[in-house]
Design a protein around this motif. Structure first.
Motif, short mmCIF file in Angstrom:
data_model
loop_
_atom_site.label_atom_id
_atom_site.label_comp_id
_atom_site.label_asym_id
_atom_site.label_seq_id
_atom_site.Cartn_x
_atom_site.Cartn_y
_atom_site.Cartn_z
N ASP A 580 0.81 -1.23 0.00
CA ASP A 580 0.00 0.00 0.00
C ASP A 580 0.84 1.27 0.00
O ASP A 580 0.38 2.32 0.47
CB ASP A 580 -0.96 0.03 1.20
N THR A 581 2.06 1.18 -0.51
CA THR A 581 2.90 2.39 -0.61
C THR A 581 2.40 3.25 -1.77
O THR A 581 2.27 2.79 -2.90
CB THR A 581 4.36 2.00 -0.85
N GLU A 582 2.13 4.51 -1.48
CA GLU A 582 1.64 5.43 -2.51
C GLU A 582 2.78 6.18 -3.20
O GLU A 582 2.71 6.47 -4.39
CB GLU A 582 0.70 6.46 -1.87
N LEU A 583 3.84 6.49 -2.44
CA LEU A 583 4.86 7.38 -2.97
C LEU A 583 6.16 7.18 -2.20
O LEU A 583 6.15 7.02 -0.98
CB LEU A 583 4.39 8.84 -2.83
N ALA A 584 7.28 7.20 -2.93
CA ALA A 584 8.61 7.21 -2.31
C ALA A 584 9.39 8.37 -2.89
O ALA A 584 9.42 8.57 -4.11
CB ALA A 584 9.33 5.89 -2.58
N LEU A 585 10.01 9.16 -2.02
CA LEU A 585 10.75 10.35 -2.47
C LEU A 585 12.17 10.31 -1.91
O LEU A 585 12.36 10.10 -0.71
CB LEU A 585 10.06 11.63 -2.00
N PHE A 586 13.14 10.53 -2.77
CA PHE A 586 14.54 10.65 -2.36
C PHE A 586 14.81 12.08 -1.91
O PHE A 586 14.52 13.04 -2.63
CB PHE A 586 15.45 10.30 -3.53
N ASP A 587 15.33 12.24 -0.69
CA ASP A 587 15.73 13.55 -0.17
C ASP A 587 14.63 14.58 -0.41
O ASP A 587 14.82 15.59 -1.08
CB ASP A 587 17.05 13.99 -0.82
N GLU A 588 13.49 14.33 0.16
CA GLU A 588 12.28 15.12 -0.09
C GLU A 588 12.49 16.61 0.18
O GLU A 588 11.92 17.46 -0.52
CB GLU A 588 11.16 14.58 0.80
N TYR A 589 13.29 16.93 1.17
CA TYR A 589 13.47 18.33 1.56
C TYR A 589 14.73 18.96 0.96
O TYR A 589 15.15 20.04 1.37
CB TYR A 589 13.52 18.44 3.09
N SER A 590 15.33 18.28 -0.04
CA SER A 590 16.52 18.79 -0.74
C SER A 590 17.62 19.20 0.23
O SER A 590 18.21 20.27 0.12
CB SER A 590 16.14 19.98 -1.64
N GLU A 591 17.91 18.31 1.18
CA GLU A 591 18.93 18.61 2.17
C GLU A 591 20.34 18.43 1.61
O GLU A 591 21.28 19.06 2.08
CB GLU A 591 18.74 17.69 3.40
N ILE A 592 20.49 17.58 0.61
CA ILE A 592 21.82 17.26 0.08
C ILE A 592 22.19 18.22 -1.03
O ILE A 592 21.42 18.42 -1.99
CB ILE A 592 21.85 15.82 -0.46
#
Length: 869
Positions: A580-592
């Motif tokens: 039931d995963t809807e979404l996966a985001l890499f570094d969502e807050y642009s920290e890198i």
């Protein structure tokens, strides 16, 4: 001596290698000539390569920018100065209290640039003993009567006249001039411009107005006695302890700085100012502006008390100095300067009460304030380590916005800083802490500021808030009132965290570049998504980075954050995210801090927009969805959600994109009432302005009365948008003329720009004088924006004389202090390029431009005309 033995051994082995490479012809003991020739060539090649390598290594030794060697310890400066406004000189008498740091000394070398030195002496036992000296207009070398040791404290007296107008050189992108002390309109010749004096000492320019050891790893206390015309206020570091009126109409103010700080942070300001005073927990706060901006200053600087409380609490250290003054001056050569207890700001912060409603200067006020801890209380040891000052101050902007406006606002500011650094990185990528630079001014760039702040952000996110801020507190206490290099920060954070951080500091502070990431997702097993990351930067120049990162998993209405570490050039990560995963985001807050290559289809972008908790991620998704009129864009629900978004940047972006998208009329109609409500009452003025623009695009005639009414809105952003929309209406010529006459005395660019555009479109020849008057009035960014309208008017409206316009543009293009204003004026001249002599004029301007970047832009604009000729 094992090192010497290894060196000798290597030399011996190399010699034997060369001998063994020689061959003889068999049987006769004679050497084969052809083989011998080959060997000679090889030896010559090796010798040449060796010489080149030696030359490069020797250059590294010569070019290394070491911290200044401290032969002396400057303890205190007592300085009496007065000013010759007509000659633009400083008359001074300085007494320096100083002692050898550790080694005995027979000479004392001081920094003193472009002085006339009248006398030098040593005060001893009530006597004034003259000293002989050498002076080369930069260094003043004093010869002492005997060798002095570490327990000898000397008082050296110097009488001099300083000539700050002499010997200046180009500055940097951050500090555009190096005079050190500036006379502004000293003869009062420029109408409505105040007479002022102010200083700007960073990097090594305090020695343009008083003799000192002008290095960031030096510290002094001081007493400044400033003799000024009695009608003016004087400001300096520390506290005013006495003020004495003199018989000649002057006044001598005694300013005392009783805590030691670096000489480049010593400052003074003289001029006529209105004063706003506050007090928090016994700390005196004052804001100084030109009198007509007094009410606006209460709003512009109004958050200063809260900022001080916030930073003091965050660092668990009260404001470390005696008082804090902030002053706005004319023609400042930087955005602002953090002199200890006295920050000086550029004139863009001179805002009237109405303009202050749209003030967005909190970030620069927070930047200079945070310097009072990071930069002044603890100071960079050398300009190579400048990010130890500026990286922290840059990151203070994020900290304040996060506290005051929320994380979304701070993250947007953070993202803009990433973009700023990446723009510079296209031209250069250097170590953040760099000991190889031609001039200290070169350190003032987007590496030191924007990258430095982003690196601190990554360090915070890696360590966690509790450890990161505890580490900063430890760093401040351990290094109080002293100078530091980057390793002191590492050691402090290691002490608190218990972690080894060499890897982080080596790759981010002591190496160049940033990761260039290729991001791929494999959804073939939806319960266990596979993330593949590849580092694609040039690893012959840049590190393979160790990258701690986060993946956000959205499922069952919740957000789950998972942490990983990339420590290879290419690496796969199985998320084990479950059903039931809807979404996966890499570094969502642009920290890198990184460049990213990632392909996401419209469906994933839509999920990102609808699900992400990060305002920055929602902006990114909406921008992508609306830039290309994506087929995945479900127009009405997306826009309804965007217009109700909690983050004002999302709302504003949606409004700007609204009229660019292909959408059914009935869908637009369903949004119209919402947009009208936003135009009338959104809490953000930029959003209100965007809503007015959107309504004009839907049906400008329908909202004619709304536009006319909102021209009177308090906010210039709102008023200017409404004025633009109204003037774009067809007809209404009488009302437009009345509007122009009612508003023509305004000085704000948001009103002047639509008025100037109206004059050009209507080809109203009788207002050429008004255009010239406004050009002469404006400064800074306002002048930059107005130049395009000014040029268009004189170039396209028939019947207006162009000679004065061409002359004004040429003068600005040649000599204006701001490079972007010079470039805008240069561009505007191309509207007259077919007139006699104008092509030769712009070629002459381009030839005289000293800023390499501006010269390149000018060459680009000129190139078509040069090819034709």
């Amino acid at each position: 001596m094992p090192f010497l033995l290894r060196t000798s051994g290597c030399f011996l082995a190399l010699s034997l290698c060369f001998i063994s490479c020689k061959t003889s012809s068999p049987g006769n003991g004679t050497m084969d000539i052809s083989q011998n020739a080959s060997v000679d060539t090889s030896v010559t090649a090796v010798s040449s390569a060796h010489k080149t390598l030696v030359s490069e290594k020797e250059a590294k030794i010569r070019e290394y920018q070491a911290s200044k060697t401290r032969d002396w310890d400057l303890l205190h400066t007592a300085l009496k100065v007065n000013f010759d406004y007509a000659a633009q000189t400083v008359n001074g008498e300085a007494i320096l209290t100083i002692k050898p740091l550790i080694y005995p000394q027979k000479t004392l070398v001081l920094d003193a640039k472009d002085f006339d030195v009248h006398s030098t002496s040593m005060l001893k036992g009530g006597e004034d003993l003259p000293l002989t000296f050498n002076y080369d207009q930069e260094k003043l070398t004093l010869f002492l009567p005997e060798k002095m040791g570490r327990y000898d404290t000397l008082q050296i007296a110097i009488a001099y006249t300083a000539f700050p107008e002499k010997g200046g050189k180009e500055g940097s992108a951050a500090i555009t001039d190096t005079k050190g002390l500036y006379f502004i309109n000293p003869d009062g010749a420029v109408k409505d411009k105040p007479i002022q004096i102010w200083t700007q000492g960073e990097t090594v320019h305090s020695s343009k107005w008083f003799p000192t050891i002008d290095s960031p790893n030096e510290r002094q206390t001081h007493d400044f006695y400033l003799t000024v015309p009695d009608q003016y206020i004087s400001l300096s570091n520390g506290e005013m302890v006495n003020s004495q009126k003199n018989a000649d109409g002057t006044r001598t103010d005694h300013w005392q700085m009783n805590l030691p700080h670096a000489p480049y942070l010593s400052a003074l300001v003289v001029g006529e100012f209105a004063t706003i005073e506050e007090n928090i927990e016994g700390l005196a706060l004052r804001y100084f502006v030109e009198p007509k901006y007094k009410e606006g200053a209460k709003m512009v600087f109004g958050n200063t008390p809260e900022m001080i409380r916030f930073f003091s609490s965050l660092l668990e250290m009260p404001f470390p100095w005696q008082k804090y003054d902030q002053v706005v001056v004319r023609d400042f050569v930087s955005g602002a300067m953090e002199n200890t207890t006295l920050s000086i700001f550029m004139e863009a912060l001179n805002l009237n009460e109405r303009e202050a409603l749209d003030s967005e200067w909190d970030y620069i006020i927070a930047h200079e304030l945070f310097h009072q801890w990071f930069g002044n209380y603890v100071t960079t040891e050398s300009w190579a380590n400048l990010t130890m000052n500026e990286g922290f101050a840059d990151y203070a902007e994020y900290l304040w916005l996060e506290h005051k406006e929320g994380r979304d606002e701070a993250d947007m500011h953070h993202f803009n800083a990433i973009e700023q650094y990446m723009g510079e990185a296209e031209e250069k990528q250097l170590d953040l802490v760099r000991f190889y630079h031609e001039d200290s001014e070169d350190m003032f760039d987007s590496h030191t500021y924007a990258k430095g702040g982003r690196v601190l952000h990554m360090l915070r996110k890696y360590l966690g808030d509790e450890v990161f801020f505890e580490g900063l507190r430890f760093y401040l206490k351990e290094n109080a009132l002293s100078s530091v290099e980057v390793h002191q920060l590492r050691l402090a954070l290691e002490e608190v965290s218990g972690k080894d951080l060499n890897w982080f500091f080596n790759q981010w502070f002591l190496s160049a570049g940033h990761p260039e990431l290729k991001i791929n997702w494999d959804y073939s097993q939806p319960d266990n998504i596979l993330l593949t990351l590849e580092q694609q930067q040039d690893i012959t120049r840049f590190p393979i980075f160790k990258i701690p990162f986060k993946v956000s998993i959205y499922k069952d209405g919740e957000r789950i954050e998972q942490t990983y570490t990339m420590d290879q050039a290419s690496q796969q990560f199985a998320l084990e995210n479950g059903p039931d995963t809807e979404l996966a985001l890499f570094d969502e807050y642009s920290e890198i801090l990184s460049v990213r290559e990632e392909t996401r289809g419209g469906e994933l972008l839509a999920k990102q927009f609808f699900r992400s908790q990060s305002g920055l991620a929602r902006v990114e998704a909406l921008d992508s969805l609306t830039s290309n009129n994506s087929e995945a864009l479900d127009f009405l629900p997306t826009m309804q959600l965007a217009l109700d978004d909690s983050f004002h940047v999302v709302r504003e972006l949606a409004l700007h994109r609204l009229n660019r998208l292909e959408a059914a009329t009935d869908a637009i109609v369903q949004l119209e009432n919402k947009i009208l409500q936003m135009a009338e009452g959104d809490p953000n003025n930029a959003v209100r302005a965007a809503a007015i623009e959107a309504l004009a695009g839907i049906d400008n005639r329908k909202y004619e009365q709304l536009f006319y009414r909102l021209i009177n809105a308090p906010s210039y952003q709102v008023s200017g948008a409404a004025l633009t929309a109204y003037l774009d209406l067809e007809g209404n010529d009488t009302q437009k003329e009345e509007l122009f006459n009612r508003l023509k005395q305004e000085e704000n660019i948001r009103i002047l720009a639509p008025l100037a555009d109206y004059l050009t479109i209507q080809k109203i020849t009788g207002q050429a004088g008004w255009m010239q008057e406004k050009l002469d009035l404006l400064e800074g960014e306002s002048l930059y924006y107005f130049l395009g309208y000014y040029g268009d008017f004189f170039a396209s409206v028939e019947g207006v004389p162009t000679e004065e316009a061409i002359s004004s543009l040429a003068q600005l293009a040649r000599v204006h202090k701001l490079n972007y204003v010079r470039l805008a004026a240069f561009q505007s001249l191309f509207g007259f390029i077919d007139e006699p002599g104008v092509l030769e004029l712009v070629r002459s301007i381009q030839g005289g431009e000293k800023d390499e970047m501006i010269r390149e832009y000018q060459e680009y604009y000129l190139s078509p005309y040069l090819n034709d000729n």
